[in-house]
Design a protein around this motif. Structure first.
Motif, short mmCIF file in Angstrom:
data_model
loop_
_atom_site.label_atom_id
_atom_site.label_comp_id
_atom_site.label_asym_id
_atom_site.label_seq_id
_atom_site.Cartn_x
_atom_site.Cartn_y
_atom_site.Cartn_z
N GLN A 36 0.81 -1.15 0.11
CA GLN A 36 -0.13 0.08 0.06
C GLN A 36 0.88 1.20 -0.10
O GLN A 36 0.63 2.32 -0.55
CB GLN A 36 -0.76 -0.19 1.21
N ASP A 37 1.90 1.17 0.70
CA ASP A 37 2.83 2.58 0.88
C ASP A 37 3.45 2.85 -0.36
O ASP A 37 3.52 4.00 -0.83
CB ASP A 37 4.17 2.07 1.81
N TYR A 38 3.72 1.76 -1.07
CA TYR A 38 4.49 1.92 -2.33
C TYR A 38 3.81 2.55 -3.41
O TYR A 38 3.76 3.41 -4.03
CB TYR A 38 5.14 0.49 -2.91
N LEU A 39 2.43 1.94 -3.36
CA LEU A 39 1.47 2.37 -4.33
C LEU A 39 0.87 3.76 -4.14
O LEU A 39 0.63 4.39 -5.06
CB LEU A 39 0.07 1.35 -4.38
N THR A 40 0.80 4.20 -3.05
CA THR A 40 0.35 5.47 -2.56
C THR A 40 1.22 6.58 -3.47
O THR A 40 0.62 7.53 -3.69
CB THR A 40 0.36 5.51 -1.04
N ARG A 41 2.48 6.24 -3.53
CA ARG A 41 3.20 7.25 -4.19
C ARG A 41 2.99 7.58 -5.58
O ARG A 41 3.10 8.73 -5.96
CB ARG A 41 4.93 6.66 -4.35
N TYR A 42 2.05 6.63 -6.32
CA TYR A 42 1.76 6.75 -7.42
C TYR A 42 0.58 7.45 -7.94
O TYR A 42 -0.03 7.55 -8.62
CB TYR A 42 1.92 5.58 -8.47
N GLN A 43 -0.23 7.74 -6.52
CA GLN A 43 -1.51 8.63 -6.43
C GLN A 43 -2.62 7.97 -7.30
O GLN A 43 -3.01 8.56 -8.10
CB GLN A 43 -1.20 9.99 -6.77
N PRO A 44 -2.87 6.42 -7.36
CA PRO A 44 -4.04 6.14 -8.20
C PRO A 44 -5.48 6.82 -7.55
O PRO A 44 -5.16 7.41 -6.41
CB PRO A 44 -3.94 4.52 -7.69
N THR A 45 -6.37 6.67 -8.34
CA THR A 45 -7.60 7.14 -7.79
C THR A 45 -8.04 6.54 -6.67
O THR A 45 -8.39 7.43 -5.66
CB THR A 45 -8.81 7.11 -9.11
N GLU A 46 -7.88 5.24 -6.48
CA GLU A 46 -8.34 4.76 -5.21
C GLU A 46 -7.33 3.49 -4.78
O GLU A 46 -6.80 2.89 -5.87
CB GLU A 46 -9.84 3.94 -5.29
N ILE A 47 -7.26 3.12 -3.78
CA ILE A 47 -6.41 1.89 -3.28
C ILE A 47 -7.32 1.18 -2.55
O ILE A 47 -7.91 1.73 -1.44
CB ILE A 47 -5.15 2.29 -2.46
N VAL A 48 -7.56 -0.19 -2.93
CA VAL A 48 -8.40 -1.12 -2.00
C VAL A 48 -7.59 -2.27 -1.79
O VAL A 48 -6.57 -2.42 -2.60
CB VAL A 48 -9.85 -1.41 -2.82
N SER A 49 -8.21 -3.22 -0.98
CA SER A 49 -7.09 -4.44 -0.69
C SER A 49 -7.36 -5.34 -1.84
O SER A 49 -6.23 -6.22 -1.87
CB SER A 49 -7.59 -5.02 0.67
N ASN A 50 -8.32 -5.82 -2.59
CA ASN A 50 -8.72 -6.64 -3.67
C ASN A 50 -9.50 -6.53 -4.81
O ASN A 50 -10.27 -5.49 -4.59
CB ASN A 50 -9.01 -7.95 -2.95
N LEU A 51 -9.83 -7.33 -5.52
CA LEU A 51 -10.63 -7.07 -6.62
C LEU A 51 -12.20 -6.93 -6.30
O LEU A 51 -12.78 -6.16 -6.88
CB LEU A 51 -10.51 -8.25 -7.78
N LEU A 52 -12.50 -7.75 -5.33
CA LEU A 52 -13.85 -7.64 -4.73
C LEU A 52 -14.21 -6.00 -4.32
O LEU A 52 -15.19 -5.83 -4.46
CB LEU A 52 -14.09 -8.65 -3.71
N GLN A 53 -13.14 -5.68 -3.43
CA GLN A 53 -13.38 -4.57 -3.15
C GLN A 53 -13.27 -3.29 -4.19
O GLN A 53 -14.05 -2.31 -4.14
CB GLN A 53 -12.15 -4.10 -2.18
N ALA A 54 -12.64 -3.71 -5.14
CA ALA A 54 -12.35 -2.89 -6.30
C ALA A 54 -13.65 -2.78 -6.87
O ALA A 54 -14.22 -1.79 -7.53
CB ALA A 54 -11.59 -3.15 -7.37
N VAL A 55 -14.25 -3.79 -7.25
CA VAL A 55 -15.87 -3.80 -7.85
C VAL A 55 -16.59 -3.38 -7.02
O VAL A 55 -17.94 -2.52 -7.65
CB VAL A 55 -15.99 -5.22 -8.14
N GLN A 56 -16.68 -3.13 -5.79
CA GLN A 56 -17.65 -2.19 -4.93
C GLN A 56 -17.06 -0.93 -4.73
O GLN A 56 -17.65 0.02 -4.00
CB GLN A 56 -17.80 -3.24 -3.73
N SER A 57 -15.97 -0.35 -5.25
CA SER A 57 -15.51 0.88 -5.06
C SER A 57 -16.22 1.99 -5.65
O SER A 57 -16.96 1.90 -6.62
CB SER A 57 -14.03 0.93 -5.48
N HIS A 58 -16.04 3.20 -5.11
CA HIS A 58 -16.70 4.35 -5.62
C HIS A 58 -16.39 4.52 -7.17
O HIS A 58 -17.51 4.67 -7.83
CB HIS A 58 -16.10 5.64 -4.88
N CYS A 59 -15.01 4.40 -7.80
CA CYS A 59 -14.98 4.52 -8.96
C CYS A 59 -15.58 3.57 -9.66
O CYS A 59 -16.16 3.97 -10.99
CB CYS A 59 -13.28 4.23 -9.26
N MET A 60 -15.85 2.39 -9.43
CA MET A 60 -16.57 1.12 -10.08
C MET A 60 -18.01 1.63 -10.37
O MET A 60 -18.80 1.20 -11.25
CB MET A 60 -16.20 -0.09 -9.47
#
Ligand SMILES: [Mg+2]
Length: 257
Positions: free
Chosen positions: A226-250
């Motif tokens: 998570q720390d490493y990914l944060t540096r690249y400033q994605p729109t959202e960071i979630v723990s897995n694909l299931l959460q990604a599917v339920q995320s605000h962006c999705m």
């Protein structure tokens, strides 16, 4: 670049909403394969050293947790080898060996489905989303894995790399070019790519999505922390694909579908 089109989807109604998703990380857990490759590389190095010198190298095998945590924090492979007790003049030989065997079928069998990934994929299909995989893996490897997990009918198109070593090297510029082609191909087939998003587990996915001007969702279930990914400033960071599917962006993609 290689592209596999799922014939089944050609008959579906056009103007579907498209979602782009990486393969290793969001869908596949490669940690066991990578760790076993590392262990096999070390034992091969030990065996050849013993044969040449009649004595053993003072190797220190890292635990899977130690190894994977280093990979997730992007500790260089050279550094991982040194911390495993490999003398600096033998590091290149170890890394060459790892590169040679990582895609061997005996090791590929250790790839597993990420927890909840199948449920996530089925949810997307139930909502009428067109799912396109953009990966640095060879499409044949992707197809074989999807078939083994009864998911091939859920994936509409695969954009992969023709070079078998591309995934292990994970070069961002390759991912950028691949996503660009995937988006253009969807548009020319009449599918909706706005709003859309790119889901992935590494900086390569985030950079590719950002350069394409689309929303990026990073998952921490893969090979970056998570720390490493944060540096690249994605729109959202979630723990897995299931959460990604339920995320605000999705939700925005789903609502447009
Ligand atoms: Mg990945």
């Amino acid at each position: 670049m290689l592209r596999i089109h799922n014939q089944m989807s050609s008959f579906q109604e056009l103007s579907e909403q498209v979602l782009f998703c990486d393969f290793d990380g969001p869908i596949v857990d490669v940690s066991e394969r990578y760790y076993r490759t590392y262990k096999l590389g070390l034992s091969a190095l030990q065996a050849s050293y013993r044969e040449d010198h009649g004595t053993d190298l003072p190797l220190q095998l890292l635990s899977k947790n130690q190894f994977w945590s280093m990979k997730r924090n992007r500790v260089a492979d050279v550094e991982i080898a040194l911390r495993s007790g490999v003398p600096s003049d033998l590091v290149e030989s170890l890394l060459g060996q790892v590169q040679r065997i990582v895609n061997h079928p005996h090791l590929l069998q250790w790839d597993g489905l990420q927890l909840g990934a199948d449920a996530a994929i089925r949810q997307l299909k139930a909502r009428g989303i067109r799912l396109v995989i953009v990966t640095l893996r060879h499409p044949r490897q992707v197809q074989a894995f999807l078939q083994a997990h009864d998911l091939s009918q859920c994936i509409d198109e695969i954009f992969g790399a023709s070079d078998i070593n591309a995934a292990h090297l994970n070069r961002a510029e390759q991912k950028v070019a691949l996503l660009e082609r995937a988006i253009t191909a969807q548009q020319s087939q009449g599918y909706q790519t706005s709003p859309t998003c790119m889901i992935g587990d590494t900086e390569a996915d985030i950079i590719a999505g950002q350069q394409a001007g689309i929303t990026t969702v990073a998952v921490t279930s893969g090979i970056r922390s998570q720390d490493y990914l944060t540096r690249y400033q994605p729109t959202e960071i979630v723990s897995n694909l299931l959460q990604a599917v339920q995320s605000h962006c999705m939700q925005q993609v789903v609502q447009a579908a």
